[in-house]
Scaffold this active site. Structure first.
Site, mmCIF file in Angstrom:
data_model
loop_
_atom_site.group_PDB
_atom_site.id
_atom_site.type_symbol
_atom_site.label_atom_id
_atom_site.label_comp_id
_atom_site.label_asym_id
_atom_site.label_seq_id
_atom_site.Cartn_x
_atom_site.Cartn_y
_atom_site.Cartn_z
ATOM 1 N N LYS A 1 5.118 -5.241 -8.695
ATOM 2 C CA LYS A 1 4.312 -4.902 -9.860
ATOM 3 C C LYS A 1 5.130 -5.050 -11.138
ATOM 4 O O LYS A 1 4.626 -5.468 -12.167
ATOM 5 C CB LYS A 1 3.796 -3.461 -9.737
ATOM 6 C CG LYS A 1 2.523 -3.344 -8.938
ATOM 7 C CD LYS A 1 1.908 -1.964 -9.056
ATOM 8 C CE LYS A 1 2.533 -0.998 -8.085
ATOM 9 N NZ LYS A 1 1.831 0.300 -8.032
ATOM 10 N N ARG B 1 7.077 -5.348 4.043
ATOM 11 C CA ARG B 1 6.158 -5.748 2.985
ATOM 12 C C ARG B 1 5.991 -7.263 3.013
ATOM 13 O O ARG B 1 6.804 -8.001 3.567
ATOM 14 C CB ARG B 1 6.678 -5.281 1.634
ATOM 15 C CG ARG B 1 8.019 -5.893 1.268
ATOM 16 C CD ARG B 1 8.378 -5.782 -0.219
ATOM 17 N NE ARG B 1 7.446 -5.066 -1.023
ATOM 18 C CZ ARG B 1 7.696 -3.886 -1.605
ATOM 19 N NH1 ARG B 1 8.850 -3.303 -1.437
ATOM 20 N NH2 ARG B 1 6.807 -3.309 -2.365
ATOM 21 N N GLU C 1 0.478 3.917 -6.544
ATOM 22 C CA GLU C 1 0.785 4.576 -7.811
ATOM 23 C C GLU C 1 -0.011 3.822 -8.871
ATOM 24 O O GLU C 1 0.040 2.592 -8.918
ATOM 25 C CB GLU C 1 2.284 4.468 -8.130
ATOM 26 C CG GLU C 1 2.610 5.169 -9.442
ATOM 27 C CD GLU C 1 4.050 4.970 -9.919
ATOM 28 O OE1 GLU C 1 4.738 4.087 -9.382
ATOM 29 O OE2 GLU C 1 4.455 5.698 -10.848
#
Length: 562
Positions: A272, A262, A36
């Site tokens: 982020k 992850r 994104e």
RNA sequence: UGGGGCGUCGUCAAGCGGUAAGACACAGGCCUUUGACGCCUGCAUUCGUAGGUUCGAAUCCUACCGCCCCAGCCA
């Protein structure tokens, strides 16, 4: 250095191997990396990039770069540009395959209409709060929306009006009609379209309704005929919805979603959102601050693409929540730089050395290897004169036995230079700091070898005072003081910032050859570590270096042990 | 008390019924004009626990225990 030829296997590659065996997807392998554009890429994304592009490469497939840009309120073109730059820099190529979820808005809208016509979706006019209340809890089922049984015609009309901009934000949403009693919250009539009057960075004012992730992502994958849609563990709960959408719509392609864990690294944060807080709160200089584990930060710090790829390979891919030791990342960059970085001498914390028996105005050019293990990298000339700088830490007034460096009466070798013996030293009466030391040199040891065969235990680096280039060096340490800054439920992660994560040395003295160094160039400052020329702030007149990583230092470790 | 995952060396991680790879870390030693690099050696009789199936289990079954994720009109 060479990257390993045979990538270690992992459960995802095993799945693909099995698929290939039964000729699933006619042997095609197509993956995708779907960021994104709402922030910069970090080392965790690098893991995903290496996984997806790596698989595409090894299976003669393709990996699409697709921007998951379905939320215009958070996304910006700046991020798209940085993401493209970072993926390329890491060494991957998407070729023609660059896509945007926003490029499918038309098709996605049509799919939604189709769902409505199948009576599998409805316009819900509950407020966000009401929907939340009716969703139920982890242990109690939800309640069906009073709007759940609107007629197909009414739904069609309302949805068209939503699109036409007749309603304000939040007035209605489109929901999939699945099962309010499902144990999986994602299946309790999830919202798939919302009204958002906001300009999109790519489609401008064309739309005022935007699809949600669960609707857009699976269909984007299907449209692109992705075969293996690899995502992180938190999406495991969404897989039933992913499959429901594609099954109900009976899309031509139905990619397989596979989830992996992850990346978590010691002494840092990896989301982020949190990285953005560090930037916005000015706790770091920007997304590319060399202390940041962003791809751009690592690049500026002096990490190479190969080192990051090797790192991603070494940590493997699995489904366990794990936390990787920083040492592995550091080892990866040392490994790569050890092979390719030219060696050079630089003094970080200078101590003046006067060689009393060396002629006052004499200068010699001494030959030094650029890489002792790789003679092909050639050699250079280093000027030598009566006054030198050595490292403050290379002299001790009262050295312990195992200290191989300089002390009163001790002899050491100046790398590629001469043997010198310390005769005396000057000390600041007030501070007690050593200000200079006086030595004598043995002219017979030029180059560093004693014709009489005598040995010295220590070899230290040096720089000729008269010829030295002054530079600034920025030393970096881990950004956080604790192993897991996110673990404390009471304290904000920002409270654990390491106040010493950046140390600036303004009086470093480097050998003159470094004048020619270009921004981004990496060197090994012998006995110190790997350093690169700062890309933003360094100028030929005022050189600035970033320390990428120190050399391993078993002496320091020995000392610590006591 | 719902649903979904995961538990193999200090940290990652192979293993897919035939008797515990590898990497990092660590400990010794060798080499050395970088206390770097390199090289050698050592490092899980044991796979969350307890039972069971089997000639044989980390791998299959059962039950426990522990950890992670999910109640955004974020992705």
């Amino acid at each position: 250095m060479n990257e390993q030829e045979n990538t270690p296997t992992n459960f995802i590659r095993n799945i693909i191997d099995e698929d290939l065996k039964i000729n699933k997807n006619n042997g095609r392998v197509v993956t995708r990396f779907p960021p994104e554009p709402n922030g910069y890429l970090h080392i965790g994304h690098a893991k995903s990039i290496c996984l997806n592009f790596g698989i595409a490469k090894d299976y003669n497939g393709a990996c699409h770069l697709r921007f998951d840009d379905t939320n215009p309120s958070k996304e910006e073109t700046e991020y798209i540009d940085s993401i493209k730059e970072d993926v390329k820099w890491l060494g991957f190529d998407w070729g023609e395959n660059i896509f945007y979820a926003s490029g499918y808005f038309g098709q996605l809208y049509d799919f939604a209409v189709q769902l409505i016509k199948m009576d599998k979706a409805f316009v819900c006019s509950l407020s966000a709060d009401e929907i939340r209340q009716q969703r139920g809890t982890l242990t109690e089922p939800g309640q069906e929306s009073p709007y759940r049984n609107r007629s197909v015609e009414e739904n069609l009309e309302l949805f068209a009006k939503m699109r036409a901009g007749e309603f304000g934000n939040g007035a209605h949403v489109l929901r999939a009609k699945i099962d309010m009693t499902s144990g999986n919250l994602n299946m309790r009539d999830p919202v798939i379209y919302r009204i958002m009057h906001a300009d999109h960075h790519r489609t401008g004012g064309q739309w005022c309704i935007y699809p949600m992730y669960d609707f857009a992502h699976c269909l984007s994958d299907a449209i692109e005929a992705i075969t293996h849609s690899i995502c992180t563990l938190e999406f495991e709960d969404h897989r039933p919805l992913y499959d429901w959408v594609l099954d109900t719509l009976q899309t031509e392609h139905h990619p397989q979603q596979i989830e992996f864990a992850r990346l978590n690294l010691d002494f840092t944060v990896m989301s982020k959102r949190k990285l953005m807080q560090l930037v916005n709160d000015k706790l770091v200089s920007g997304w590319d601050d060399p202390r940041m584990l962003t791809v751009s930060g690592l690049r500026r710090r002096g990490y190479t693409p190969a080192s990051i790829r090797n790192f991603c390979e070494q940590i493997g891919v699995g489904k366990r929540n794990s936390r990787i030791d920083m040492g592995i990342l550091e080892n990866a960059i040392r490994d790569d730089l050890n092979e390719i970085a030219p060696r050079v001498m630089g003094v970080l914390d200078p101590l003046k050395v006067i060689i009393d028996n060396y002629p006052e105005d004499q200068t010699e050019e001494l030959e030094a290897q650029n890489h002792p293990q790789n003679p092909e990298m050639g050699s250079r000339l280093v000027p030598f004169s009566r006054e030198l700088y050595i490292e403050q830490t290379d002299f001790m007034e009262e050295p312990p036995n195992k200290f191989f460096r300089l002390g009163p009466g001790r002899e050491v070798r100046l790398r590629y230079g001469y043997f010198i013996t310390c005769q005396s030293f000057e000390k600041d009466a007030k501070s007690g700091a050593i200000t200079a030391i006086h030595c004598t040199y043995d002219p017979a040891t030029k180059g560093g070898n004693a014709p009489d065969g005598r040995k010295v235990k220590g070899t230290i680096h040096w720089v000729s005072a008269r010829h030295a280039v002054k530079a600034q060096i920025r030393l970096y340490d881990r950004l956080f003081e604790v192993e897991n800054p996110e673990a404390d439920k009471e304290k904000d992660f920002k409270e654990f910032i390491n106040p010493h994560s950046l140390e600036v040395l303004d009086n470093c003295q480097l050998e003159p050859a470094l004048t020619a160094a270009q921004p981004g160039d990496s060197f090994q400052f012998e006995r110190q570590g790997y350093f690169c020329v700062e890309t933003k702030d360094s100028t030929p007149e005022a050189l600035i270096f970033n320390r990428t990583v120190t050399l391993r230092d078993s002496w320091a470790r020995e000392n610590k042990k006591g």
